[in-house]
Design a protein around this motif. Structure first.
Motif, PDB file in Angstrom:
ATOM      1  N   ALA A 152      -9.368  11.172  12.664  1.00  0.00           N
ATOM      2  CA  ALA A 152      -7.928  11.351  12.840  1.00  0.00           C
ATOM      3  C   ALA A 152      -7.245  10.011  13.103  1.00  0.00           C
ATOM      4  O   ALA A 152      -6.188   9.727  12.530  1.00  0.00           O
ATOM      5  N   GLU A 153      -7.834   9.185  13.946  1.00  0.00           N
ATOM      6  CA  GLU A 153      -7.251   7.871  14.226  1.00  0.00           C
ATOM      7  C   GLU A 153      -7.167   7.041  12.950  1.00  0.00           C
ATOM      8  O   GLU A 153      -6.154   6.391  12.672  1.00  0.00           O
ATOM      9  N   SER A 154      -8.219   7.060  12.162  1.00  0.00           N
ATOM     10  CA  SER A 154      -8.241   6.318  10.909  1.00  0.00           C
ATOM     11  C   SER A 154      -7.166   6.827   9.951  1.00  0.00           C
ATOM     12  O   SER A 154      -6.466   6.039   9.297  1.00  0.00           O
ATOM     13  N   ALA A 155      -7.020   8.155   9.849  1.00  0.00           N
ATOM     14  CA  ALA A 155      -6.004   8.743   8.965  1.00  0.00           C
ATOM     15  C   ALA A 155      -4.598   8.321   9.395  1.00  0.00           C
ATOM     16  O   ALA A 155      -3.753   7.965   8.564  1.00  0.00           O
ATOM     17  N   VAL A 156      -4.342   8.328  10.697  1.00  0.00           N
ATOM     18  CA  VAL A 156      -3.014   7.949  11.197  1.00  0.00           C
ATOM     19  C   VAL A 156      -2.750   6.465  10.966  1.00  0.00           C
ATOM     20  O   VAL A 156      -1.671   6.085  10.493  1.00  0.00           O
ATOM     21  N   ARG A 157      -3.722   5.624  11.270  1.00  0.00           N
ATOM     22  CA  ARG A 157      -3.513   4.182  11.071  1.00  0.00           C
ATOM     23  C   ARG A 157      -3.268   3.858   9.597  1.00  0.00           C
ATOM     24  O   ARG A 157      -2.438   3.026   9.273  1.00  0.00           O
ATOM     25  N   THR A 158      -3.974   4.539   8.702  1.00  0.00           N
ATOM     26  CA  THR A 158      -3.752   4.348   7.273  1.00  0.00           C
ATOM     27  C   THR A 158      -2.361   4.850   6.879  1.00  0.00           C
ATOM     28  O   THR A 158      -1.663   4.217   6.091  1.00  0.00           O
ATOM     29  N   ALA A 159      -1.963   5.984   7.429  1.00  0.00           N
ATOM     30  CA  ALA A 159      -0.647   6.562   7.113  1.00  0.00           C
ATOM     31  C   ALA A 159       0.497   5.674   7.585  1.00  0.00           C
ATOM     32  O   ALA A 159       1.593   5.716   7.011  1.00  0.00           O
ATOM     33  N   LEU A 160       0.273   4.862   8.592  1.00  0.00           N
ATOM     34  CA  LEU A 160       1.326   3.983   9.114  1.00  0.00           C
ATOM     35  C   LEU A 160       1.638   2.803   8.184  1.00  0.00           C
ATOM     36  O   LEU A 160       2.727   2.242   8.240  1.00  0.00           O
ATOM     37  N   ILE A 161       0.694   2.436   7.326  1.00  0.00           N
ATOM     38  CA  ILE A 161       0.838   1.236   6.487  1.00  0.00           C
ATOM     39  C   ILE A 161       2.126   1.227   5.670  1.00  0.00           C
ATOM     40  O   ILE A 161       2.894   0.264   5.744  1.00  0.00           O
ATOM     41  N   PRO A 162       2.419   2.256   4.870  1.00  0.00           N
ATOM     42  CA  PRO A 162       3.635   2.189   4.038  1.00  0.00           C
ATOM     43  C   PRO A 162       4.928   2.101   4.846  1.00  0.00           C
ATOM     44  O   PRO A 162       5.895   1.479   4.408  1.00  0.00           O
ATOM     45  N   PHE A 163       4.945   2.686   6.028  1.00  0.00           N
ATOM     46  CA  PHE A 163       6.138   2.624   6.869  1.00  0.00           C
ATOM     47  C   PHE A 163       6.318   1.213   7.427  1.00  0.00           C
ATOM     48  O   PHE A 163       7.421   0.685   7.461  1.00  0.00           O
ATOM     49  N   GLN A 164       5.211   0.611   7.838  1.00  0.00           N
ATOM     50  CA  GLN A 164       5.238  -0.762   8.318  1.00  0.00           C
ATOM     51  C   GLN A 164       5.719  -1.685   7.200  1.00  0.00           C
ATOM     52  O   GLN A 164       6.569  -2.543   7.418  1.00  0.00           O
ATOM     53  N   GLN A 165       5.204  -1.487   5.989  1.00  0.00           N
ATOM     54  CA  GLN A 165       5.596  -2.318   4.852  1.00  0.00           C
ATOM     55  C   GLN A 165       7.065  -2.127   4.484  1.00  0.00           C
ATOM     56  O   GLN A 165       7.710  -3.063   4.028  1.00  0.00           O
ATOM     57  N   ALA A 166       7.588  -0.928   4.681  1.00  0.00           N
ATOM     58  CA  ALA A 166       8.985  -0.639   4.344  1.00  0.00           C
ATOM     59  C   ALA A 166       9.950  -1.003   5.466  1.00  0.00           C
ATOM     60  O   ALA A 166      11.163  -0.889   5.307  1.00  0.00           O
ATOM     61  N   GLY A 167       9.422  -1.436   6.596  1.00  0.00           N
ATOM     62  CA  GLY A 167      10.273  -1.801   7.720  1.00  0.00           C
ATOM     63  C   GLY A 167      10.863  -0.609   8.452  1.00  0.00           C
ATOM     64  O   GLY A 167      11.885  -0.723   9.132  1.00  0.00           O
ATOM     65  N   ILE A 168      10.214   0.538   8.342  1.00  0.00           N
ATOM     66  CA  ILE A 168      10.669   1.748   9.029  1.00  0.00           C
ATOM     67  C   ILE A 168       9.879   1.891  10.327  1.00  0.00           C
ATOM     68  O   ILE A 168       8.651   1.798  10.333  1.00  0.00           O
TER      69      ILE A 168
END
Length: 153
Positions: free
Chosen positions: A73-89
């Motif tokens: 679950a931690e891995s899935a969440v950290r991976t899911a955060l990537i596009p938001f971080q890249q988009a500045g959200i």
């Protein structure tokens, strides 16, 4: 600031279409995102387990065993955060233990979420009858709008 709650499955990162949909909604609403992942209850202990503020590149992740639900679950969440971080959200992750539908609705209330965004598993009628549908249960009980991505990626 408005908050969108994106619910994901603990065994895998969210689909590209769910991520794209959440990115579009967050941009259009000038909202922050909380990525929620529910993991099975161990014993009788439920509730929040971990807040996650930083993403991790998929290529740097260790392979996790499905027998280790917290790390999956931690891995899935950290991976899911990537596009938001890249988009500045503004986005963060939250791991909770509990029944998925109840936990999603409970956390949406705690966070004063303006919307819940989630996918669906496309269960067969037989599996839906015996396993139940998390998305249907959230739709029936949430006090905010629920957006369900039906793409079968």
């Amino acid at each position: 600031m408005k908050t969108l709650l994106m619910a994901i499955d603990p065994l895998s990162p969210p689909s590209r279409s769910l991520t794209r949909l959440t990115l579009e909604e967050a941009s259009a609403r000038d909202a922050s995102v909380v990525i929620l992942c529910c993991i099975p209850i161990e014993g009788s202990v439920g509730g929040e387990v971990m807040n996650i503020d930083c993403a991790i590149d998929e290529s740097l992740q260790q392979v996790t065993s499905p027998q280790d639900p917290l790390n999956c679950a931690e891995s899935a969440v950290r991976t899911a955060l990537i596009p938001f971080q890249q988009a500045g959200i503004s986005a963060r992750g939250l791991l909770c233990r509990g029944e998925p539908a109840d936990t999603i609705v409970e956390q949406s209330l705690k966070l004063s979420a303006s919307m819940i965004i989630m996918g669906r598993r496309h269960l067969t009628p037989f599996n839906r009858l015996f396993k139940g549908s998390v998305s249907a249960a959230v739709l029936e009980t949430a006090s905010c709008p629920v957006l369900i991505d039906i793409d079968k990626e």
